[in-house]
Design a protein around this motif. Structure first.
Motif, PDB file in Angstrom:
ATOM      1  N   VAL A 153       1.225  -1.009  -0.074  1.00 17.67           N
ATOM      2  CA  VAL A 153      -0.012   0.337   0.046  1.00 17.67           C
ATOM      3  C   VAL A 153       0.529   1.234  -0.188  1.00 17.67           C
ATOM      4  O   VAL A 153       2.249   0.836   0.292  1.00 17.67           O
ATOM      5  N   GLU A 154       0.593   2.924  -0.534  1.00 17.12           N
ATOM      6  CA  GLU A 154       0.940   3.479  -0.727  1.00 17.12           C
ATOM      7  C   GLU A 154       0.377   5.051  -0.080  1.00 17.12           C
ATOM      8  O   GLU A 154      -1.082   4.668  -0.402  1.00 17.12           O
ATOM      9  N   GLY A 155       0.946   5.521   0.663  1.00 15.19           N
ATOM     10  CA  GLY A 155       0.271   7.043   0.972  1.00 15.19           C
ATOM     11  C   GLY A 155       1.420   8.098   1.127  1.00 15.19           C
ATOM     12  O   GLY A 155       3.400   7.743   0.334  1.00 15.19           O
ATOM     13  N   GLU A 156       0.608   8.622   1.126  1.00 14.73           N
ATOM     14  CA  GLU A 156       1.079  10.267   1.503  1.00 14.73           C
ATOM     15  C   GLU A 156       1.629  10.648   3.537  1.00 14.73           C
ATOM     16  O   GLU A 156       1.001  10.992   3.884  1.00 14.73           O
ATOM     17  N   LEU A 157       2.719  11.018   3.862  1.00 16.59           N
ATOM     18  CA  LEU A 157       2.506  11.805   5.008  1.00 16.59           C
ATOM     19  C   LEU A 157       3.434  12.615   4.945  1.00 16.59           C
ATOM     20  O   LEU A 157       4.610  13.662   4.176  1.00 16.59           O
ATOM     21  N   GLN A 158       2.844  13.692   5.522  1.00 20.26           N
ATOM     22  CA  GLN A 158       2.764  15.554   5.362  1.00 20.26           C
ATOM     23  C   GLN A 158       3.742  15.488   6.427  1.00 20.26           C
ATOM     24  O   GLN A 158       2.635  15.459   7.172  1.00 20.26           O
ATOM     25  N   VAL A 159       5.231  16.049   6.546  1.00 24.49           N
ATOM     26  CA  VAL A 159       5.363  16.862   7.570  1.00 24.49           C
ATOM     27  C   VAL A 159       6.068  18.358   7.323  1.00 24.49           C
ATOM     28  O   VAL A 159       5.606  19.075   6.599  1.00 24.49           O
ATOM     29  N   THR A 160       6.169  18.782   8.816  1.00 24.81           N
ATOM     30  CA  THR A 160       6.323  20.992   8.630  1.00 24.81           C
ATOM     31  C   THR A 160       8.283  20.185   8.117  1.00 24.81           C
ATOM     32  O   THR A 160       8.805  19.253   7.715  1.00 24.81           O
ATOM     33  N   LEU A 161       8.584  21.489   7.839  1.00 22.59           N
ATOM     34  CA  LEU A 161       9.894  21.911   7.427  1.00 22.59           C
ATOM     35  C   LEU A 161      10.461  21.728   8.775  1.00 22.59           C
ATOM     36  O   LEU A 161      11.456  20.966   8.124  1.00 22.59           O
ATOM     37  N   GLN A 162      10.320  22.066   9.635  1.00 19.28           N
ATOM     38  CA  GLN A 162      10.926  21.903  10.990  1.00 19.28           C
ATOM     39  C   GLN A 162      11.412  20.016  10.920  1.00 19.28           C
ATOM     40  O   GLN A 162      12.382  19.358  11.701  1.00 19.28           O
ATOM     41  N   GLU A 163      10.325  19.217  10.876  1.00 19.37           N
ATOM     42  CA  GLU A 163      10.689  18.149  11.668  1.00 19.37           C
ATOM     43  C   GLU A 163      11.294  17.328  10.192  1.00 19.37           C
ATOM     44  O   GLU A 163      11.987  16.790  11.085  1.00 19.37           O
ATOM     45  N   ALA A 164      10.859  17.473   9.657  1.00 12.29           N
ATOM     46  CA  ALA A 164      11.901  17.081   7.924  1.00 12.29           C
ATOM     47  C   ALA A 164      13.026  17.443   8.369  1.00 12.29           C
ATOM     48  O   ALA A 164      14.722  16.698   7.846  1.00 12.29           O
ATOM     49  N   PHE A 165      13.749  18.903   8.740  1.00  8.74           N
ATOM     50  CA  PHE A 165      15.324  19.456   8.793  1.00  8.74           C
ATOM     51  C   PHE A 165      15.986  18.889  10.203  1.00  8.74           C
ATOM     52  O   PHE A 165      16.751  17.681  10.121  1.00  8.74           O
ATOM     53  N   GLY A 166      14.947  18.321  11.740  1.00  4.24           N
ATOM     54  CA  GLY A 166      15.422  17.433  12.794  1.00  4.24           C
ATOM     55  C   GLY A 166      15.128  16.122  12.621  1.00  4.24           C
ATOM     56  O   GLY A 166      15.545  15.334  14.219  1.00  4.24           O
TER      57      GLY A 166
END
Length: 311
Positions: A153-166
Motif C-alpha cells: 500500500v502507498e500513501g503520503e505523509l506530511q511533515v513541517t519543514l522543521q520536522e523534516a530538518f530535525g
C-alpha cells in the motif's frame, strides 16, 4: 465547522495561477503562523485551513478533482475507487460539510495535517477512511476461501519543514493498525520510506514524504533563506542582530554600516543537512524598518537627520 471554499480560504479567484496561489498561501501562513499567535486558537484553526487549502489547490491533479467534483453537485459512479461517488448518492450540492469534507478527506488523504491516505500500489490517492478490503475487492481472505492477499500500500505523509530538518517520530494508521516510524533528519520532499512487512497480508507500506512549505524559511538545494527586520539606525551604523535559525537557536549576524534594505547576507553552516554530514548555508535578507510610532526624541533625531541630508 461550516464548510469553507478552498479558494475563499486563500482569497484567490478560481482562475488564479499557481504563482498567485503560492503567494496568497505564503502571505496568510506568515500572518497566522502559530509562532506569531501563540495561544490563539482561532489563528491556529485558520492556519490549519490555509494549509489544507494549499495542499489541494497547489497540486494540479487534486485541484482538477476539486474543481470538477466539489462544484458539480454530484460525484459520478466510479469516480472515487472504494465506493465514494454516485453509487453512494453522495450529493455535494450546496457544499454540505458532512458530505463534502468526508469525500475530499478520503480522496486527497486530508486526515488532519498529516494526510495519511493509502492505496494499493499503483492505485488512486486514497483516504484514511477507506477500507483496504474494499480497495482489494474483498481480496483479503479471499471472500472466505482462506486465501491471503499480500498487498503493498502507498500513501503520503506530511511533515513541517522543521520536522523534516530535525527528524520526527510519527504514528500512522494502516487498515486499522497503528504503525510507528521515524522520519530521518534532513529528509527532503518526495523522499520514500518503506515499512517492510507492515501492509495487509505482510506486504509493504510505502510512504512518500511531503514537506509543507514554511512561512519563515525557503529551501533551495542545500541552502535556506529567510528575512529579518533591521532598525534603520543599525542598518546605517552597523551592529549585531539575532537571526532565528531553523534549528531554533538564535544566530548572531553582524550588519555592516550602510546596509540597505534587500541586502542578502550569509550565515555559513546554518542551512540544510548534507549527506556528508555538513550543512548548507542560511541566507538572510535585510528588511530595514523605522518606528511605526516614534517617540518625541526619535522624531527630533530624524528631523536633524533630514536637515543634514537636505544640505
Amino acid at each position: 465547522m461550516a464548510y469553507k471554499d478552498y479558494y475563499d480560504v486563500l482569497g484567490v479567484s478560481r482562475g488564479a495561477s499557481d504563482a498567485d496561489i503560492k503567494t496568497a498561501y505564503r502571505k496568510l501562513a506568515k500572518q497566522y503562523h502559530p509562532d506569531k499567535n501563540q495561544g490563539d486558537e482561532k489563528s491556529a484553526e485558520r492556519f490549519k485551513e490555509i494549509g489544507e487549502a494549499y495542499a489541494v489547490l497547489n497540486d494540479p491533479e487534486k485541484r482538477k478533482l476539486y474543481d470538477q467534483y466539489g462544484h458539480s453537485g454530484q460525484v459520478p459512479p466510479g469516480a472515487y475507487p472504494g465506493g465514494a461517488g454516485g453509487a453512494q448518492g453522495a450529493d455535494f450540492g450546496g457544499f454540505d460539510p458532512s458530505q463534502f469534507s468526508d469525500f475530499f478527506q478520503g480522496l486527497f488523504g486530508q486526515a488532519g495535517r498529516r494526510g495519511g491516505g493509502f492505496a494499493g500500489a499503483g492505485g488512486f490517492p486514497g483516504g484514511a477512511g477507506v477500507n483496504l478490503e474494499d480497495l482489494l475487492g474483498g481480496g483479503i481472505g479471499g471472500a472466505g476461501q482462506g486465501r491471503r492477499f499480500v498487498q503493498n500500500v502507498e500513501g503520503e505523509l506530511q511533515v513541517t519543514l522543521q520536522e523534516a530538518f530535525g527528524g520526527s517520530d510519527e504514528v500512522i494508521n494502516v487498515d486499522g493498525k497503528r504503525l510507528s516510524l521515524r522520519v530521518p533528519a534532513g529528509t527532503r520532499d518526495g523522499a520514500r520510506l518503506r515499512l517492510a512487512g507492515q501492509g495487509p497480508g505482510g506486504g509493504d507500506v510505502l510512504l512518500t514524504i511531503r514537506v509543507l512549505e514554511d512561512a519563515r524559511f525557503d529551501l533551495d538545494g542545500d541552502n535556506l533563506s529567510t528575512s529579518i527586520d533591521v532598525p534603520a539606525p543599525v542598518a546605517a551604523l552597523g551592529g549585531d542582530v539575532k537571526v532565528q535559525t531553523i534549528g531554533g537557536a538564535a544566530g548572531n549576524l553582524t550588519v555592516p554600516p550602510g546596509s540597505s534594505g534587500g541586502r542578502r547576507m550569509r550565515l555559513r553552516g546554518q542551512g540544510w543537512p548534507k549527506k556528508d554530514g555538513t550543512r548548507g548555508d542560511l541566507y538572510v535578507r535585510l528588511n530595514v524598518t523605522v518606528p511605526a510610532q516614534p517617540s518625541d526624541e526619535e522624531k527630533e533625531l530624524y528631523r536633524k537627520l533630514r536637515e543634514l541630508q537636505d544640505k
